[in-house]
Design a protein around this motif. Structure first.
Motif, PDB file in Angstrom:
ATOM      1  N   ARG A  59       0.818  -1.211   0.000  1.00 11.85           N
ATOM      2  CA  ARG A  59       0.000   0.000   0.000  1.00 11.85           C
ATOM      3  C   ARG A  59       0.857   1.270   0.000  1.00 11.85           C
ATOM      4  O   ARG A  59       0.553   2.229  -0.701  1.00 11.85           O
ATOM      5  N   ARG A  60       1.942   1.259   0.757  1.00  8.26           N
ATOM      6  CA  ARG A  60       2.770   2.469   0.810  1.00  8.26           C
ATOM      7  C   ARG A  60       3.991   2.383  -0.099  1.00  8.26           C
ATOM      8  O   ARG A  60       4.655   3.393  -0.331  1.00  8.26           O
ATOM      9  N   PHE A  61       4.299   1.184  -0.611  1.00  9.38           N
ATOM     10  CA  PHE A  61       5.469   1.024  -1.478  1.00  9.38           C
ATOM     11  C   PHE A  61       5.169   0.008  -2.575  1.00  9.38           C
ATOM     12  O   PHE A  61       5.770  -1.061  -2.633  1.00  9.38           O
ATOM     13  N   PRO A  62       4.216   0.324  -3.475  1.00  5.72           N
ATOM     14  CA  PRO A  62       3.895  -0.615  -4.553  1.00  5.72           C
ATOM     15  C   PRO A  62       5.049  -0.731  -5.541  1.00  5.72           C
ATOM     16  O   PRO A  62       5.701   0.263  -5.862  1.00  5.72           O
ATOM     17  N   LEU A  63       5.296  -1.915  -5.995  1.00  3.01           N
ATOM     18  CA  LEU A  63       6.395  -2.155  -6.925  1.00  3.01           C
ATOM     19  C   LEU A  63       5.952  -1.905  -8.351  1.00  3.01           C
ATOM     20  O   LEU A  63       4.765  -1.965  -8.682  1.00  3.01           O
ATOM     21  N   THR A  64       6.911  -1.635  -9.216  1.00  2.00           N
ATOM     22  CA  THR A  64       6.597  -1.512 -10.634  1.00  2.00           C
ATOM     23  C   THR A  64       6.125  -2.860 -11.170  1.00  2.00           C
ATOM     24  O   THR A  64       6.446  -3.917 -10.618  1.00  2.00           O
ATOM     25  N   THR A  65       5.383  -2.818 -12.250  1.00  2.00           N
ATOM     26  CA  THR A  65       4.883  -4.055 -12.859  1.00  2.00           C
ATOM     27  C   THR A  65       6.026  -4.952 -13.301  1.00  2.00           C
ATOM     28  O   THR A  65       5.987  -6.173 -13.117  1.00  2.00           O
ATOM     29  N   LEU A  66       7.061  -4.353 -13.882  1.00  2.00           N
ATOM     30  CA  LEU A  66       8.217  -5.139 -14.325  1.00  2.00           C
ATOM     31  C   LEU A  66       8.826  -5.905 -13.164  1.00  2.00           C
ATOM     32  O   LEU A  66       9.069  -7.118 -13.259  1.00  2.00           O
TER      33      LEU A  66
END
Length: 213
Positions: A59-66
């Protein structure tokens, strides 16, 4: 850097949900009658650590899709290795026999991914949380970090061998190669370099979606 507005606007993508579902399904399959339960647990342990960590911080640190996809691929490699052990993965047994290879090389795939995935993890974390910017020094730090991670893993394998004796053979997967440790670390280094060469620009574009300019 990621702002509060960016984090609030960030929604979990369908790809992320698909990666989560795939990871859970493969984990369940992997844990169903593995070749050796102790080896399975040691091989899959990184998944047990990473999965809740990513979920709790999303929620506070979503990762990139890659990065999400790459982490999932790495998890799948680990879970398949845990299911069969790295020295007995059926497809690579067939490749060994069909092409008269000296060993089952699935272990090399695992160590390549041990550099490939952490390279993008380290790159994303450094670009989002440190003053480092894309360039040669970032690449140097990332590659050396991945080599350090690989060396640490080899030390863990050594510790397992000392503690378990012959019971650690399936976990070590050396298959009689006296240079297996050095080759494993080399493969991790190659994986890290390949990840940076192939995906750095794509990664930079994706980082703009999480507030990194």
């Amino acid at each position: 850097m990621t702002t509060l507005a960016d984090m609030q606007a960030q929604k979990t993508s369908p790809v992320a949900w698909a990666c989560l579902a795939l990871t859970i399904l493969v984990l369940m399959w992997s844990g169903l009658a593995p070749k050796d339960r102790g080896t399975w647990f040691m091989e899959v342990a990184p998944v047990f650590i990473a999965l809740p960590l990513v979920a709790l911080t999303w929620r506070r640190f979503p990762l990139t899709t890659l990065l999400t996809v790459v982490i999932t691929l790495h998890a799948v490699v680990l879970m398949v290795g845990g299911k069969y052990t790295y020295a007995e993965m059926p497809l690579f047994n067939w490749l060994r026999d069909e092409f008269h290879l000296s060993r089952n090389h699935y272990d090399r795939v695992g160590h390549f991914m041990q550099g490939f995935a952490p390279a993008l993890v380290a790159r994303e974390l450094l670009l989002r949380t440190s003053p480092l910017r894309p360039g040669k020094w970032l690449a140097v730090v990332v590659v050396l970090s991945c080599l350090g991670i690989s060396a640490l893993y080899e030390l863990i394998e050594w510790g397992a061998a000392m503690a378990l004796g012959e019971g650690a053979d399936a976990f070590l997967a050396t298959q009689g190669d006296v240079w297996d440790t050095q080759k494993d670390m080399a493969m991790a280094g190659v994986g890290a370099i390949v990840a940076l060469l192939l995906f750095s620009r794509w990664h930079d574009r994706q980082l703009t979606t999480v507030g990194v300019r």
